[in-house]
Scaffold this motif. Structure first.
Motif, PDB file in Angstrom:
ATOM      1  N   VAL A  29       0.703  -1.295  -0.094  1.00 38.66           N
ATOM      2  CA  VAL A  29       0.025   0.107  -0.009  1.00 38.66           C
ATOM      3  C   VAL A  29       0.791   1.183  -0.106  1.00 38.66           C
ATOM      4  N   ASN A  30       0.476   2.144  -0.834  1.00 35.31           N
ATOM      5  CA  ASN A  30       1.192   3.460  -0.932  1.00 35.31           C
ATOM      6  C   ASN A  30       2.602   3.531  -1.481  1.00 35.31           C
ATOM      7  N   HIS A  31       2.996   2.427  -2.132  1.00 33.63           N
ATOM      8  CA  HIS A  31       4.272   2.424  -2.915  1.00 33.63           C
ATOM      9  C   HIS A  31       4.219   1.315  -3.870  1.00 33.63           C
ATOM     10  N   SER A  32       5.186   1.489  -4.951  1.00 37.76           N
ATOM     11  CA  SER A  32       5.251   0.535  -5.937  1.00 37.76           C
ATOM     12  C   SER A  32       6.023  -0.636  -5.699  1.00 37.76           C
ATOM     13  N   ALA A  33       5.887  -1.733  -6.667  1.00 40.67           N
ATOM     14  CA  ALA A  33       6.460  -2.958  -6.281  1.00 40.67           C
ATOM     15  C   ALA A  33       8.023  -2.729  -6.466  1.00 40.67           C
ATOM     16  N   ASP A  34       8.597  -1.935  -7.449  1.00 38.87           N
ATOM     17  CA  ASP A  34       9.968  -1.616  -7.372  1.00 38.87           C
ATOM     18  C   ASP A  34      10.363  -1.080  -6.118  1.00 38.87           C
ATOM     19  N   GLU A  35       9.696  -0.043  -5.668  1.00 42.69           N
ATOM     20  CA  GLU A  35      10.226   0.604  -4.531  1.00 42.69           C
ATOM     21  C   GLU A  35       9.901  -0.248  -3.316  1.00 42.69           C
ATOM     22  N   ALA A  36       9.311  -1.114  -3.148  1.00 39.91           N
ATOM     23  CA  ALA A  36       9.281  -2.177  -2.105  1.00 39.91           C
ATOM     24  C   ALA A  36      10.385  -2.951  -2.140  1.00 39.91           C
ATOM     25  N   ASP A  37      10.694  -3.852  -3.775  1.00 40.05           N
ATOM     26  CA  ASP A  37      11.939  -4.112  -3.861  1.00 40.05           C
ATOM     27  C   ASP A  37      13.146  -3.923  -3.389  1.00 40.05           C
ATOM     28  N   ASP A  38      13.220  -2.479  -3.852  1.00 37.30           N
ATOM     29  CA  ASP A  38      14.456  -1.832  -3.336  1.00 37.30           C
ATOM     30  C   ASP A  38      14.659  -1.288  -1.666  1.00 37.30           C
ATOM     31  N   LEU A  39      13.551  -1.445  -1.097  1.00 36.01           N
ATOM     32  CA  LEU A  39      13.620  -1.384   0.390  1.00 36.01           C
ATOM     33  C   LEU A  39      14.075  -2.931   1.122  1.00 36.01           C
ATOM     34  N   LEU A  40      13.415  -3.762   0.408  1.00 34.52           N
ATOM     35  CA  LEU A  40      13.743  -5.081   0.911  1.00 34.52           C
ATOM     36  C   LEU A  40      15.102  -5.483   0.586  1.00 34.52           C
ATOM     37  N   TYR A  41      15.527  -5.108  -0.549  1.00 28.48           N
ATOM     38  CA  TYR A  41      17.195  -5.500  -0.929  1.00 28.48           C
ATOM     39  C   TYR A  41      17.869  -4.748   0.163  1.00 28.48           C
ATOM     40  N   GLU A  42      17.647  -3.524   0.745  1.00 30.31           N
ATOM     41  CA  GLU A  42      18.502  -2.931   1.709  1.00 30.31           C
ATOM     42  C   GLU A  42      18.518  -3.804   2.957  1.00 30.31           C
ATOM     43  N   LEU A  43      17.099  -3.806   3.082  1.00 27.89           N
ATOM     44  CA  LEU A  43      16.887  -4.534   4.685  1.00 27.89           C
ATOM     45  C   LEU A  43      17.613  -5.634   4.658  1.00 27.89           C
ATOM     46  N   ASP A  44      17.580  -6.620   3.600  1.00 30.25           N
ATOM     47  CA  ASP A  44      18.298  -7.818   3.402  1.00 30.25           C
ATOM     48  C   ASP A  44      19.952  -7.665   3.773  1.00 30.25           C
ATOM     49  N   ARG A  45      20.438  -6.619   3.127  1.00 34.60           N
ATOM     50  CA  ARG A  45      21.893  -6.621   3.363  1.00 34.60           C
ATOM     51  C   ARG A  45      22.285  -5.906   4.471  1.00 34.60           C
ATOM     52  N   ALA A  46      21.356  -5.485   5.472  1.00 36.32           N
ATOM     53  CA  ALA A  46      21.606  -4.588   6.509  1.00 36.32           C
ATOM     54  C   ALA A  46      22.027  -5.642   7.703  1.00 36.32           C
ATOM     55  N   ARG A  47      22.861  -5.303   8.448  1.00 37.33           N
ATOM     56  CA  ARG A  47      23.257  -5.874   9.750  1.00 37.33           C
ATOM     57  C   ARG A  47      22.193  -5.409  10.552  1.00 37.33           C
ATOM     58  N   VAL A  48      21.442  -6.392  11.239  1.00 38.80           N
ATOM     59  CA  VAL A  48      20.350  -5.946  12.194  1.00 38.80           C
ATOM     60  C   VAL A  48      20.604  -6.399  13.496  1.00 38.80           C
ATOM     61  N   ILE A  49      20.670  -5.065  14.353  1.00 38.46           N
ATOM     62  CA  ILE A  49      20.949  -5.333  15.755  1.00 38.46           C
ATOM     63  C   ILE A  49      19.757  -4.927  16.711  1.00 38.46           C
ATOM     64  N   ASN A  50      19.756  -5.433  17.997  1.00 33.51           N
ATOM     65  CA  ASN A  50      18.892  -4.795  18.951  1.00 33.51           C
ATOM     66  C   ASN A  50      18.940  -3.338  18.908  1.00 33.51           C
ATOM     67  N   ASP A  51      17.765  -2.889  19.033  1.00 28.64           N
ATOM     68  CA  ASP A  51      17.358  -1.448  19.075  1.00 28.64           C
ATOM     69  C   ASP A  51      18.298  -0.626  20.340  1.00 28.64           C
ATOM     70  N   ARG A  52      18.300  -1.107  21.280  1.00 29.75           N
ATOM     71  CA  ARG A  52      19.211  -0.449  22.562  1.00 29.75           C
ATOM     72  C   ARG A  52      20.549  -0.390  22.029  1.00 29.75           C
ATOM     73  N   LEU A  53      21.148  -1.139  21.145  1.00 30.14           N
ATOM     74  CA  LEU A  53      22.712  -1.111  20.804  1.00 30.14           C
ATOM     75  C   LEU A  53      22.938  -0.377  19.523  1.00 30.14           C
ATOM     76  N   LEU A  54      21.893   0.310  18.917  1.00 29.85           N
ATOM     77  CA  LEU A  54      22.162   1.016  17.571  1.00 29.85           C
ATOM     78  C   LEU A  54      22.619   2.358  17.883  1.00 29.85           C
ATOM     79  N   PRO A  55      24.155   2.406  17.047  1.00 30.78           N
ATOM     80  CA  PRO A  55      24.607   3.601  17.495  1.00 30.78           C
ATOM     81  C   PRO A  55      23.805   4.955  17.223  1.00 30.78           C
ATOM     82  N   ASN A  56      23.789   6.039  17.835  1.00 27.26           N
ATOM     83  CA  ASN A  56      23.239   7.231  17.738  1.00 27.26           C
ATOM     84  C   ASN A  56      23.400   7.843  16.518  1.00 27.26           C
ATOM     85  N   ASP A  57      24.526   7.633  15.669  1.00 25.31           N
ATOM     86  CA  ASP A  57      24.498   8.491  14.494  1.00 25.31           C
ATOM     87  C   ASP A  57      24.200   7.507  13.161  1.00 25.31           C
TER      88      ASP A  57
END
Length: 132
Positions: A29-57
């Motif tokens: 909703v509110n985005h194209s399939a290409d926009e969703a694919d791009d975001l999912l690509y970035e999320l897939d390559r991201a290092r995911v960490i606990n929110d409390r450990l996320l650096p402030n910058d």
């Protein structure tokens, strides 16, 4: 975003943002399939960490970042969900919104879009007041 260049900078995303953004992207909703694919690509390559450990910058949802787009003057961008309209807001589903997610101050993201045009965003500083 489209076709990404090699040598992408490492990105970091908190667990809560990752969860919320995957659900949003898959919702279609509110985005194209290409926009969703791009975001999912970035999320897939991201290092995911606990929110409390996320650096402030690190740019996360709701962050304000001073960034330069395609060599322009630095400007304030606030990473927002679709439908939000904060001052200087930029949607997570825009190419530049997806590009700054997970970047830290001093990092640069370069990519080539689906039309063959090159883009670059440089993050100069990040403010996460509600996360301090």
């Amino acid at each position: 975003m489209g076709f990404f260049d090699f040598g992408l900078p490492p990105i970091i995303v908190g667990e809560a943002d990752r969860h919320d953004l995957v659900v949003l992207a898959l919702g279609g909703v509110n985005h194209s399939a290409d926009e969703a694919d791009d975001l999912l690509y970035e999320l897939d390559r991201a290092r995911v960490i606990n929110d409390r450990l996320l650096p402030n910058d690190v740019v996360r949802m709701g962050s304000s970042a001073v960034a330069s787009i395609d060599g322009g003057e630095p400007q304030i961008l606030r990473l927002a969900y679709p439908g939000e309209n904060p001052p200087n807001g930029i949607s997570i589903f825009s190419a530049f919104g997806t590009a700054i997610l997970g970047l830290r101050a001093g990092q640069t993201m370069k990519w080539t879009n689906r039309n063959g045009k090159s883009h670059e965003v440089v993050v100069h500083s990040v403010c996460n007041e509600e996360h301090v």
